[in-house]
Design an enzyme around this catalytic site. Structure first.
Site, PDB file in Angstrom:
ATOM      1  N   PHE A  81      35.763  47.571  37.279  1.00  0.00           N
ATOM      2  CA  PHE A  81      36.932  46.710  37.160  1.00  0.00           C
ATOM      3  C   PHE A  81      36.603  45.595  36.167  1.00  0.00           C
ATOM      4  O   PHE A  81      35.483  45.086  36.140  1.00  0.00           O
ATOM      5  CB  PHE A  81      37.292  46.124  38.530  1.00  0.00           C
ATOM      6  CG  PHE A  81      38.605  45.403  38.543  1.00  0.00           C
ATOM      7  CD1 PHE A  81      39.793  46.106  38.611  1.00  0.00           C
ATOM      8  CD2 PHE A  81      38.652  44.019  38.473  1.00  0.00           C
ATOM      9  CE1 PHE A  81      41.011  45.450  38.615  1.00  0.00           C
ATOM     10  CE2 PHE A  81      39.859  43.348  38.460  1.00  0.00           C
ATOM     11  CZ  PHE A  81      41.049  44.064  38.540  1.00  0.00           C
ATOM     12  N   ASP A 125      30.476  46.465  44.945  1.00  0.00           N
ATOM     13  CA  ASP A 125      31.837  45.943  44.991  1.00  0.00           C
ATOM     14  C   ASP A 125      32.620  46.811  45.977  1.00  0.00           C
ATOM     15  O   ASP A 125      32.826  48.004  45.733  1.00  0.00           O
ATOM     16  CB  ASP A 125      32.466  46.005  43.591  1.00  0.00           C
ATOM     17  CG  ASP A 125      33.883  45.444  43.557  1.00  0.00           C
ATOM     18  OD1 ASP A 125      34.593  45.548  44.572  1.00  0.00           O
ATOM     19  OD2 ASP A 125      34.304  44.947  42.494  1.00  0.00           O
ATOM     20  N   TYR A 148      42.635  41.334  50.198  1.00  0.00           N
ATOM     21  CA  TYR A 148      44.098  41.478  50.090  1.00  0.00           C
ATOM     22  C   TYR A 148      44.546  42.914  49.862  1.00  0.00           C
ATOM     23  O   TYR A 148      45.735  43.187  49.754  1.00  0.00           O
ATOM     24  CB  TYR A 148      44.654  40.581  48.978  1.00  0.00           C
ATOM     25  CG  TYR A 148      43.905  40.605  47.669  1.00  0.00           C
ATOM     26  CD1 TYR A 148      44.026  41.654  46.779  1.00  0.00           C
ATOM     27  CD2 TYR A 148      43.078  39.539  47.329  1.00  0.00           C
ATOM     28  CE1 TYR A 148      43.328  41.658  45.581  1.00  0.00           C
ATOM     29  CE2 TYR A 148      42.377  39.526  46.141  1.00  0.00           C
ATOM     30  CZ  TYR A 148      42.517  40.587  45.255  1.00  0.00           C
ATOM     31  OH  TYR A 148      41.817  40.589  44.066  1.00  0.00           O
ATOM     32  N   LYS A 149      43.601  43.855  49.816  1.00  0.00           N
ATOM     33  CA  LYS A 149      43.982  45.260  49.652  1.00  0.00           C
ATOM     34  C   LYS A 149      44.091  45.915  51.032  1.00  0.00           C
ATOM     35  O   LYS A 149      45.048  45.685  51.755  1.00  0.00           O
ATOM     36  CB  LYS A 149      42.982  45.962  48.744  1.00  0.00           C
ATOM     37  CG  LYS A 149      42.892  45.368  47.328  1.00  0.00           C
ATOM     38  CD  LYS A 149      41.930  46.135  46.459  1.00  0.00           C
ATOM     39  CE  LYS A 149      41.654  45.433  45.134  1.00  0.00           C
ATOM     40  NZ  LYS A 149      42.838  45.253  44.285  1.00  0.00           N
ATOM     41  N   ARG A 185      48.772  55.561  40.492  1.00  0.00           N
ATOM     42  CA  ARG A 185      47.849  55.379  41.618  1.00  0.00           C
ATOM     43  C   ARG A 185      48.646  55.224  42.917  1.00  0.00           C
ATOM     44  O   ARG A 185      49.609  54.459  42.973  1.00  0.00           O
ATOM     45  CB  ARG A 185      46.993  54.131  41.426  1.00  0.00           C
ATOM     46  CG  ARG A 185      46.133  54.114  40.170  1.00  0.00           C
ATOM     47  CD  ARG A 185      45.114  52.981  40.228  1.00  0.00           C
ATOM     48  NE  ARG A 185      45.715  51.735  40.689  1.00  0.00           N
ATOM     49  CZ  ARG A 185      45.015  50.691  41.143  1.00  0.00           C
ATOM     50  NH1 ARG A 185      43.694  50.746  41.185  1.00  0.00           N
ATOM     51  NH2 ARG A 185      45.625  49.582  41.534  1.00  0.00           N
TER      52      ARG A 185
END
Length: 404
Positions: free
Chosen positions: A130, A202, A227-228, A376
């Site tokens: 990322f 990560d 927050y995912k 996605r």
């Protein structure tokens, strides 16, 4: 379009789902198949009331006393929430802290890990990481005089065979953010250790979605957002895991006052507190921390092995739906088919991805895209259904079928 057999199979799979009651723990918009939890999780039902209490009682009435009052205890939020998150990661208490942003935690953790291996000048990181991970690896490399080399996770063992004695840190994602491919945390961690290096993972696309065993896998450090799949809310605090064996020797570059041994003594020099509390940096963002604490109630009594099994059922069924409904319509499956090689996300490739994703959202199927051609779909096993998976594939079939 109508595919009654797959529709019926979706209904049967959902009826047999042992976690189906967890869907009631979220406030989902009616008529929406929300498959973007890999970017922002749905709103947990416990959060609105927790926010009302935080604002009106804890802040409004308790005022500054809420930092240490028993019925608020704001000061202890980073470790209290950290332990709750750690339990989902396979981490014993006292090794995980919540607070600050993912970027801050990555920078701090990469630097602390590299400092534990003085004299080694190489940092190996994912070529497809990322962007923030990549940018921060470069920043840490510049700060500490390290060479930063980007390689695919599959090439790590070869790179260590060539330059293991020079390698200080290995930094990879548990799950590739673009493709949804899952990497071998225990195997690659062991390879790093054999070379004398430390591993930093990560977990942004893994925490709350995969069955993790950080302690058992001998992981050194891990960082992740909340927050995912943890559904902590937009901009929710990140977390950092630091194995207990590193607590007394890890040195972070950002030495904020809340990580001090005596934060309220206001001493001139920095002295880190004992234990993982030294990973604290700034003043806790109390409202977002309280929202996260409430959100984590959605995992109460949830067995992570069961959650992982349902995640694989959802993603596997979606892949099957795509195979059947999207054949010949220009789609390519990017995520690996083998269950043990995927996270909780399925990525498709299509030349019209940039148009298809918003068009599907207009029909109530929310996913996301990565330019130029990736679609996605993130599946959260606490609230997504097999019916959502079928609807998503059916919608793409309708959109591309009518366009031909």
């Amino acid at each position: 379009m109508n595919f009654p057999s797959m529709d019926a199979r979706a209904a049967a799979l959902d009826a047999a789902n042992p976690l189906r009651h967890c869907r009631e723990r979220f406030l989902l918009p009616e008529g929406v198949a929300y498959l973007d939890g890999n970017s922002l999780g749905a709103l947990p039902a416990a959060v609105p009331e927790a926010m009302r209490d935080a604002v009106h009682r804890q802040w409004g009435s308790g005022l500054i006393g809420s930092w240490f009052a028993e019925d608020a205890a704001w000061w202890g939020l980073p470790q209290r929430i950290g332990d709750r998150v750690g339990a989902l990661l396979g981490a014993a208490p006292g090794q995980t802290v919540a607070g600050d942003s993912t970027s801050v935690q990555i920078f701090n953790t990469l630097t602390a890990a590299a400092r534990l291996r003085p004299g080694r000048e190489l940092l190996l990181t994912d070529a497809g990481h990322f962007p923030t991970d990549a940018y921060l690896a470069d920043s840490v490399g510049e700060l500490l005089g390290l060479e930063v080399r980007r390689i695919a996770p599959g090439g790590l063992r070869a790179a260590l065979a060539e330059d293991g004695a020079r390698t200080a840190v290995v930094a990879f994602p548990a799950v590739d953010f673009a493709t949804g491919e899952r990497w071998d945390i225990p195997g690659l961690t062991a390879a790093a250790h054999e070379a004398g290096a430390l591993a930093v993972w990560d977990l942004c696309h893994a925490a709350g979605a995969l069955e993790l065993e950080l302690d058992a896998w001998n992981v050194d450090f891990a960082v992740g957002c909340t927050y995912k799949y943890l559904s902590g809310g937009p901009g929710a605090p990140a977390f950092v895991y630091a194995a207990r064996r590193h607590h007394e020797t890890m040195r972070q570059p950002l030495t904020g006052w809340t990580g001090h041994a005596e934060p309220f003594a206001m001493r001139a020099g920095y002295e880190p507190t004992a234990g993982v509390g030294r990973a604290r940096v700034g003043t806790p963002t109390v409202l977002s921390m309280l929202a996260l604490e409430a959100a984590l109630r959605a995992f109460d009594d949830v067995d992570m092995a069961t959650l992982r099994a349902q995640s694989l059922s959802l993603t596997g069924f979606f892949i099957e739906c795509c195979d059947t409904l999207l054949d010949g319509l220009g789609f390519e499956l990017v995520t690996p088919r083998p269950p043990d090689r995927r996270g909780s996300q399925v990525t498709l490739r299509h030349p019209d991805a940039a148009k298809l994703v918003p068009a599907a959202a207009e029909r109530g199927v929310v996913g996301d895209k990565r330019e130029p051609d990736l679609l996605r779909y993130g599946f959260n096993a606490l609230y997504n259904t097999h019916a959502d998976a079928f609807r998503a594939a059916e919608t793409l079939a309708e959109l591309t079928g009518f366009a031909r």
